[in-house]
Design a protein around this motif. Structure first.
Motif, PDB file in Angstrom:
ATOM      1  N   GLY A  80      21.519 -11.244   7.186  1.00  0.00           N
ATOM      2  CA  GLY A  80      20.305 -11.673   7.868  1.00  0.00           C
ATOM      3  C   GLY A  80      20.592 -12.783   8.843  1.00  0.00           C
ATOM      4  N   ASP A  81      21.492 -13.712   8.481  1.00  0.00           N
ATOM      5  CA  ASP A  81      21.875 -14.782   9.379  1.00  0.00           C
ATOM      6  C   ASP A  81      22.559 -14.241  10.621  1.00  0.00           C
ATOM      7  OD1 ASP A  81      20.879 -16.651   7.629  1.00  0.00           O
ATOM      8  OD2 ASP A  81      22.825 -17.240   6.820  1.00  0.00           O
ATOM      9  N   ALA A  82      23.436 -13.254  10.436  1.00  0.00           N
ATOM     10  CA  ALA A  82      24.161 -12.672  11.572  1.00  0.00           C
ATOM     11  C   ALA A  82      23.193 -11.962  12.508  1.00  0.00           C
ATOM     12  CB  ALA A  82      25.231 -11.714  11.066  1.00  0.00           C
ATOM     13  N   GLN A  83      22.189 -11.285  11.956  1.00  0.00           N
ATOM     14  CA  GLN A  83      21.209 -10.588  12.786  1.00  0.00           C
ATOM     15  C   GLN A  83      20.381 -11.568  13.589  1.00  0.00           C
ATOM     16  OE1 GLN A  83      18.951  -8.088  10.141  1.00  0.00           O
ATOM     17  NE2 GLN A  83      20.583  -6.590   9.942  1.00  0.00           N
ATOM     18  N   GLN A  84      20.029 -12.717  13.022  1.00  0.00           N
ATOM     19  CA  GLN A  84      19.233 -13.713  13.725  1.00  0.00           C
ATOM     20  C   GLN A  84      20.026 -14.323  14.877  1.00  0.00           C
ATOM     21  OE1 GLN A  84      17.848 -16.529  10.844  1.00  0.00           O
ATOM     22  NE2 GLN A  84      16.297 -15.156  10.023  1.00  0.00           N
ATOM     23  N   GLN A  85      21.321 -14.534  14.690  1.00  0.00           N
ATOM     24  CA  GLN A  85      22.168 -15.123  15.724  1.00  0.00           C
ATOM     25  C   GLN A  85      22.360 -14.161  16.892  1.00  0.00           C
ATOM     26  OE1 GLN A  85      25.782 -16.292  13.799  1.00  0.00           O
ATOM     27  NE2 GLN A  85      24.802 -17.948  12.656  1.00  0.00           N
ATOM     28  N   HIS A  86      22.403 -12.855  16.600  1.00  0.00           N
ATOM     29  CA  HIS A  86      22.655 -11.861  17.633  1.00  0.00           C
ATOM     30  C   HIS A  86      21.376 -11.259  18.184  1.00  0.00           C
ATOM     31  CE1 HIS A  86      26.928 -12.001  16.950  1.00  0.00           C
ATOM     32  NE2 HIS A  86      26.726 -11.849  15.656  1.00  0.00           N
ATOM     33  N   GLY A  87      20.256 -11.495  17.534  1.00  0.00           N
ATOM     34  CA  GLY A  87      19.026 -10.825  17.908  1.00  0.00           C
ATOM     35  C   GLY A  87      18.069 -11.596  18.635  1.00  0.00           C
ATOM     36  N   ALA A 125      26.970 -11.591 -11.637  1.00  0.00           N
ATOM     37  CA  ALA A 125      27.901 -11.749 -10.518  1.00  0.00           C
ATOM     38  C   ALA A 125      27.665 -10.678  -9.462  1.00  0.00           C
ATOM     39  CB  ALA A 125      29.342 -11.695 -11.022  1.00  0.00           C
ATOM     40  N   GLN A 126      27.382  -9.443  -9.896  1.00  0.00           N
ATOM     41  CA  GLN A 126      27.102  -8.366  -8.942  1.00  0.00           C
ATOM     42  C   GLN A 126      25.826  -8.657  -8.153  1.00  0.00           C
ATOM     43  OE1 GLN A 126      26.990  -4.992 -11.562  1.00  0.00           O
ATOM     44  NE2 GLN A 126      29.193  -4.636 -11.438  1.00  0.00           N
ATOM     45  N   ILE A 127      24.805  -9.133  -8.840  1.00  0.00           N
ATOM     46  CA  ILE A 127      23.558  -9.471  -8.152  1.00  0.00           C
ATOM     47  C   ILE A 127      23.793 -10.614  -7.178  1.00  0.00           C
ATOM     48  CG2 ILE A 127      21.271 -10.505  -8.460  1.00  0.00           C
ATOM     49  CD1 ILE A 127      20.950  -8.780 -10.933  1.00  0.00           C
ATOM     50  N   HIS A 128      24.530 -11.628  -7.610  1.00  0.00           N
ATOM     51  CA  HIS A 128      24.843 -12.749  -6.730  1.00  0.00           C
ATOM     52  C   HIS A 128      25.547 -12.277  -5.458  1.00  0.00           C
ATOM     53  CE1 HIS A 128      27.704 -15.748  -5.182  1.00  0.00           C
ATOM     54  NE2 HIS A 128      26.685 -16.566  -5.326  1.00  0.00           N
ATOM     55  N   ASP A 129      26.583 -11.453  -5.635  1.00  0.00           N
ATOM     56  CA  ASP A 129      27.351 -10.966  -4.491  1.00  0.00           C
ATOM     57  C   ASP A 129      26.471 -10.179  -3.525  1.00  0.00           C
ATOM     58  OD1 ASP A 129      29.553 -12.176  -5.634  1.00  0.00           O
ATOM     59  OD2 ASP A 129      30.433 -10.280  -6.358  1.00  0.00           O
ATOM     60  N   ARG A 130      25.613  -9.328  -4.077  1.00  0.00           N
ATOM     61  CA  ARG A 130      24.745  -8.501  -3.228  1.00  0.00           C
ATOM     62  C   ARG A 130      23.719  -9.361  -2.480  1.00  0.00           C
ATOM     63  NH1 ARG A 130      24.460  -4.816   0.326  1.00  0.00           N
ATOM     64  NH2 ARG A 130      22.477  -3.734   0.325  1.00  0.00           N
ATOM     65  N   LEU A 131      23.141 -10.326  -3.162  1.00  0.00           N
ATOM     66  CA  LEU A 131      22.188 -11.221  -2.501  1.00  0.00           C
ATOM     67  C   LEU A 131      22.881 -12.033  -1.412  1.00  0.00           C
ATOM     68  CD1 LEU A 131      20.104 -12.474  -5.548  1.00  0.00           C
ATOM     69  CD2 LEU A 131      19.292 -11.027  -3.682  1.00  0.00           C
ATOM     70  N   GLN A 132      24.081 -12.485  -1.692  1.00  0.00           N
ATOM     71  CA  GLN A 132      24.830 -13.245  -0.706  1.00  0.00           C
ATOM     72  C   GLN A 132      25.107 -12.399   0.540  1.00  0.00           C
ATOM     73  OE1 GLN A 132      28.617 -14.695  -2.083  1.00  0.00           O
ATOM     74  NE2 GLN A 132      28.735 -16.227  -0.466  1.00  0.00           N
ATOM     75  N   GLN A 133      25.513 -11.146   0.338  1.00  0.00           N
ATOM     76  CA  GLN A 133      25.751 -10.242   1.465  1.00  0.00           C
ATOM     77  C   GLN A 133      24.484 -10.048   2.286  1.00  0.00           C
ATOM     78  OE1 GLN A 133      27.186  -6.638  -0.318  1.00  0.00           O
ATOM     79  NE2 GLN A 133      29.228  -7.444  -0.710  1.00  0.00           N
ATOM     80  N   THR A 134      23.367  -9.873   1.587  1.00  0.00           N
ATOM     81  CA  THR A 134      22.095  -9.655   2.269  1.00  0.00           C
ATOM     82  C   THR A 134      21.703 -10.873   3.088  1.00  0.00           C
ATOM     83  OG1 THR A 134      21.365  -8.134   0.542  1.00  0.00           O
ATOM     84  CG2 THR A 134      19.654  -9.094   1.923  1.00  0.00           C
ATOM     85  N   LEU A 135      21.829 -12.046   2.474  1.00  0.00           N
ATOM     86  CA  LEU A 135      21.461 -13.272   3.183  1.00  0.00           C
ATOM     87  C   LEU A 135      22.369 -13.533   4.370  1.00  0.00           C
ATOM     88  CD1 LEU A 135      20.639 -15.547   0.143  1.00  0.00           C
ATOM     89  CD2 LEU A 135      19.016 -14.604   1.804  1.00  0.00           C
ATOM     90  N   GLU A 136      23.659 -13.360   4.180  1.00  0.00           N
ATOM     91  CA  GLU A 136      24.589 -13.578   5.282  1.00  0.00           C
ATOM     92  C   GLU A 136      24.388 -12.550   6.390  1.00  0.00           C
ATOM     93  OE1 GLU A 136      28.407 -13.696   3.388  1.00  0.00           O
ATOM     94  OE2 GLU A 136      28.124 -15.764   2.726  1.00  0.00           O
TER      95      GLU A 136
END
Length: 61
Positions: A54-61, A41-52
């Motif tokens: 990355g999405d925010a950076q692509q939208q703003h960058g 669950a910890q790995i899942h949460d961390r990967l989800q944060q990382t992926l999300e």
């Protein structure tokens, strides 16, 4: 036990990040079931944060 933040922080990174994640998963698989559930669950949460993040950076960058 390795820190999940250091293991998956570079989820979009290279071979070293993949090797670190695989090593962490192997360690988790050797743990009792209740501990595995928490660790996955910890790995899942961390990967989800990382992926999300990355999405925010692509939208703003």
């Amino acid at each position: 036990m390795p820190d999940e933040n250091s293991t998956v922080s570079g989820a979009s990174g290279g071979v070293d990040d993949t090797d670190a994640l695989l090593s962490r998963l192997r360690l988790i698989e050797d743990q009792p079931l209740d501990q595995r559930a928490t660790a996955f669950a910890q790995i899942h949460d961390r990967l989800q944060q990382t992926l999300e993040g990355g999405d925010a950076q692509q939208q703003h960058g």
